[in-house]
Design an enzyme around this catalytic site. Structure first.
Site, PDB file in Angstrom:
ATOM      1  N   HIS A  14       0.838  -1.188   0.000  1.00 38.86           N
ATOM      2  CA  HIS A  14       0.000   0.000   0.000  1.00 38.86           C
ATOM      3  C   HIS A  14       0.883   1.251   0.000  1.00 38.86           C
ATOM      4  O   HIS A  14       2.100   1.163   0.204  1.00 38.86           O
ATOM      5  CB  HIS A  14      -0.939   0.000   1.223  1.00 38.86           C
ATOM      6  CG  HIS A  14      -0.253   0.078   2.540  1.00 38.86           C
ATOM      7  ND1 HIS A  14      -0.084  -0.995   3.372  1.00 38.86           N
ATOM      8  CD2 HIS A  14       0.316   1.123   3.185  1.00 38.86           C
ATOM      9  CE1 HIS A  14       0.550  -0.622   4.469  1.00 38.86           C
ATOM     10  NE2 HIS A  14       0.811   0.656   4.367  1.00 38.86           N
TER      11      HIS A  14
HETATM   12  P1  TYD Z   1      -1.899  -3.160   7.676  1.00 38.28           P
HETATM   13  O1  TYD Z   1      -1.602  -1.706   7.595  1.00 38.28           O
HETATM   14  O2  TYD Z   1      -2.731  -3.766   6.595  1.00 38.28           O
HETATM   15  O3  TYD Z   1      -0.534  -3.966   7.810  1.00 38.28           O
HETATM   16  P2  TYD Z   1       0.703  -4.111   6.789  1.00 38.28           P
HETATM   17  O4  TYD Z   1       0.601  -2.986   5.806  1.00 38.28           O
HETATM   18  O5  TYD Z   1       1.907  -4.014   7.654  1.00 38.28           O
HETATM   19  O6  TYD Z   1       0.610  -5.434   6.148  1.00 38.28           O
HETATM   20  O7  TYD Z   1      -2.562  -3.427   9.083  1.00 38.28           O
HETATM   21  C1  TYD Z   1      -2.993  -4.697   9.506  1.00 38.28           C
HETATM   22  C2  TYD Z   1      -4.199  -4.541  10.414  1.00 38.28           C
HETATM   23  O8  TYD Z   1      -3.884  -3.795  11.579  1.00 38.28           O
HETATM   24  C3  TYD Z   1      -5.341  -3.812   9.732  1.00 38.28           C
HETATM   25  O9  TYD Z   1      -6.553  -4.448  10.109  1.00 38.28           O
HETATM   26  C4  TYD Z   1      -5.311  -2.440  10.305  1.00 38.28           C
HETATM   27  C5  TYD Z   1      -4.695  -2.642  11.674  1.00 38.28           C
HETATM   28  N1  TYD Z   1      -3.875  -1.503  12.120  1.00 38.28           N
HETATM   29  C6  TYD Z   1      -4.365  -0.670  13.109  1.00 38.28           C
HETATM   30  O10 TYD Z   1      -5.478  -0.840  13.641  1.00 38.28           O
HETATM   31  N2  TYD Z   1      -3.575   0.384  13.518  1.00 38.28           N
HETATM   32  C7  TYD Z   1      -2.357   0.618  12.967  1.00 38.28           C
HETATM   33  O11 TYD Z   1      -1.675   1.574  13.384  1.00 38.28           O
HETATM   34  C8  TYD Z   1      -1.873  -0.252  11.929  1.00 38.28           C
HETATM   35  C9  TYD Z   1      -0.530  -0.047  11.298  1.00 38.28           C
HETATM   36  C10 TYD Z   1      -2.667  -1.300  11.543  1.00 38.28           C
END
Ligand code: TYD
Length: 134
Positions: free
Chosen positions: A48
């Site tokens: 992303h």
């Molecule tokens: P995501 O940003 O998709 O993780 P990555 O990009 O590292 O693979 O986040 C995974 C899950 O955690 C998603 O359901 C959103 C949640 N999340 C939060 O609630 N707060 C945060 O600060 C972050 C980074 C993720």
């Protein structure tokens, strides 16, 4: 856009110590800290970009690979030192791969979690760049 920041090491005979302050070593005000750990073997994360968020990723233990893509250039960074941070600005697509079993990836972020700030589709990311959203 791609910037590795070498942090200080105030270590001595007892060991290492790295200090990060907002708007100093970290080029923004820190609103949120999170860390990725116990990542499964072969798991990749990220995929992303953010519209406004700035982040610094630091591999405080173990190692991992982070690919940054600004829509024009794609660069692979191999993080393995607790005194090196990878600055990830807004409108930069990121992918994280090759987490070692002991990897702890610490992320400092310029804002609180906001799902509306995410661009989770690569084609949308390119389209928004071309539309001059950045
Ligand atoms: P995501 O940003 O998709 O993780 P990555 O990009 O590292 O693979 O986040 C995974 C899950 O955690 C998603 O359901 C959103 C949640 N999340 C939060 O609630 N707060 C945060 O600060 C972050 C980074 C993720």
């Amino acid at each position: 856009m791609l910037e590795l920041i070498k942090f200080n090491n105030k270590g001595d005979r007892r060991g290492s110590l790295t200090v990060l302050e907002e708007n100093k070593e970290v080029p923004f005000s820190i609103k949120r800290v999170y860390y990725l750990y116990e990542t499964g073997t072969g798991v990749s994360r990220g995929f992303h970009a953010h519209k406004t968020l700035e982040q610094i990723a630091i591999c405080v233990a173990g190692s991992c690979e982070i690919i940054l893509d600004d829509g024009y250039n794609r660069k692979t960074h191999y993080l393995k030192s607790p005194d090196v941070g990878l600055y990830i600005g807004n409108f930069v697509w990121r992918e994280m791969h090759k987490f070692s079993q002991d990897c702890v990836l610490l992320v400092l972020a310029s804002d609180k979690y906001n799902e509306d700030d995410y661009i989770r589709d690569y084609e949308c990311f390119i389209r928004e760049l071309q539309n001059g959203k950045k």
